[in-house]
Write a protein that holds these residues in place. Structure first.
Motif, PDB file in Angstrom:
ATOM      1  N   PRO A 194     121.505 139.222  96.245  1.00  0.00           N
ATOM      2  CA  PRO A 194     121.685 139.577  94.594  1.00  0.00           C
ATOM      3  C   PRO A 194     120.564 138.569  93.527  1.00  0.00           C
ATOM      4  CG  PRO A 194     123.298 138.697  96.724  1.00  0.00           C
ATOM      5  CD  PRO A 194     122.363 138.853  97.618  1.00  0.00           C
ATOM      6  N   GLY A 195     120.302 139.294  92.624  1.00  0.00           N
ATOM      7  CA  GLY A 195     119.317 138.926  91.521  1.00  0.00           C
ATOM      8  C   GLY A 195     117.950 138.442  91.838  1.00  0.00           C
ATOM      9  N   GLY A 244     124.124 144.995  84.944  1.00  0.00           N
ATOM     10  CA  GLY A 244     124.302 145.142  84.292  1.00  0.00           C
ATOM     11  C   GLY A 244     123.681 145.299  82.693  1.00  0.00           C
ATOM     12  N   THR A 245     122.138 144.651  82.982  1.00  0.00           N
ATOM     13  CA  THR A 245     120.545 145.000  82.365  1.00  0.00           C
ATOM     14  C   THR A 245     120.164 145.333  82.643  1.00  0.00           C
ATOM     15  OG1 THR A 245     119.585 142.876  83.682  1.00  0.00           O
ATOM     16  CG2 THR A 245     120.575 141.860  81.965  1.00  0.00           C
ATOM     17  N   ALA A 246     119.226 146.936  81.775  1.00  0.00           N
ATOM     18  CA  ALA A 246     118.596 147.660  82.371  1.00  0.00           C
ATOM     19  C   ALA A 246     117.362 147.589  83.015  1.00  0.00           C
ATOM     20  CB  ALA A 246     118.315 148.266  81.338  1.00  0.00           C
TER      21      ALA A 246
END
Length: 255
Positions: A194-195, A244-246
């Motif tokens: 994640p991330g 949530g970010t491109a």
């Protein structure tokens, strides 16, 4: 004789004192143990990661992730709720755009990013004041199908379903092949944890000519393939990513 007896008494007393000290040290060590050193099995798994790596991760390498992760519910997924002891509450619900589901006879519950067992626990908590020790079954009726994304210098950029085992070279063919001017240098982006996204460079020309065929990696759900328009000499092996970010594959090439 007197001297020998005194020496013997001294030795006996010394032995008793040493034995007592050793016993005290053992008791103290058991009462106040030192800090434990975590083993490999205690490594942080699936931690919440932002642009800054978590504990156990360096600035360019993510933490370990779970080997067989459970599916996490996302927006527009359809769930079937079954209450064997209260069938009047049975229903199918769709996860709303804000990540909530509306429950009959109680409030809304946020389930975005949860696994099925976590959703069961959340619904049981929501019905705690309505039902006594409820039995609840949750099934996925409709969910996000596995997919991969092909971008850059390919004939048909876009998102494709990943219904069966597919390698990078096969995925490039599904996306219309490499267009004129595109390079056979391929970059594969995989969500390592994640991330964080892991970046791998593949040489499609060598794979097509039977060289380094083992590098023709098998795609995983959510992977992205990117074909650059020029050769890239340096790139970042890991890049941060937040939901949530491109996602821009070019960020791997900026220093």
């Amino acid at each position: 004789m007197i001297t020998t007896q005194r020496v013997s008494k001294v030795l006996v007393m010394a032995a008793l004192v040493i034995g007592g000290v050793i016993a005290w040290i053992n008791i103290e060590a058991q009462t106040n143990p030192g800090p434990e050193h975590p083993g490999p099995e205690q490594a942080v798994v699936g931690s919440d990661v932002t642009a800054n790596p978590p504990a156990g991760a360096s600035n360019d390498r993510p933490a370990l992730q779970q080997r067989y992760p459970r599916y996490q519910v996302t927006r527009s997924d359809v769930l079937s709720l079954s209450f064997p002891l209260s069938p009047e509450l049975n229903r199918q619900i769709t996860v709303q755009p804000d990540g909530y589901i509306n429950l009959q006879g109680t409030g809304s519950v946020y389930v975005q990013g949860m696994t099925v067992p976590e959703i069961v626990a959340a619904i049981k908590k929501a019905y705690a004041n309505v039902l006594r020790d409820p039995i609840i079954d949750v099934d996925l009726v409709d969910f996000q199908k596995p997919f991969f994304i092909a971008g850059g210098q390919v004939g048909k950029p876009g998102q494709y379903e990943l219904r069966h085992d597919t390698t990078v070279s096969q995925a490039i063919a599904m996306a219309g092949g490499i267009v004129s001017g595109g390079k056979t240098q391929i970059f594969l982006y995989h969500h390592a944890s994640p991330g964080w996204v892991e970046v791998k460079k593949l040489n499609l020309k060598d794979i097509y000519h039977g060289k380094n065929v083992n590098e023709d990696a098998q795609l995983q759900p959510g992977d992205t393939i990117f074909v650059p328009e020029k050769f890239i000499t340096t790139f970042r092996k890991y890049i941060p990513y937040s939901v949530g970010t491109a996602f821009n594959p070019q960020t791997a090439f900026t220093q």
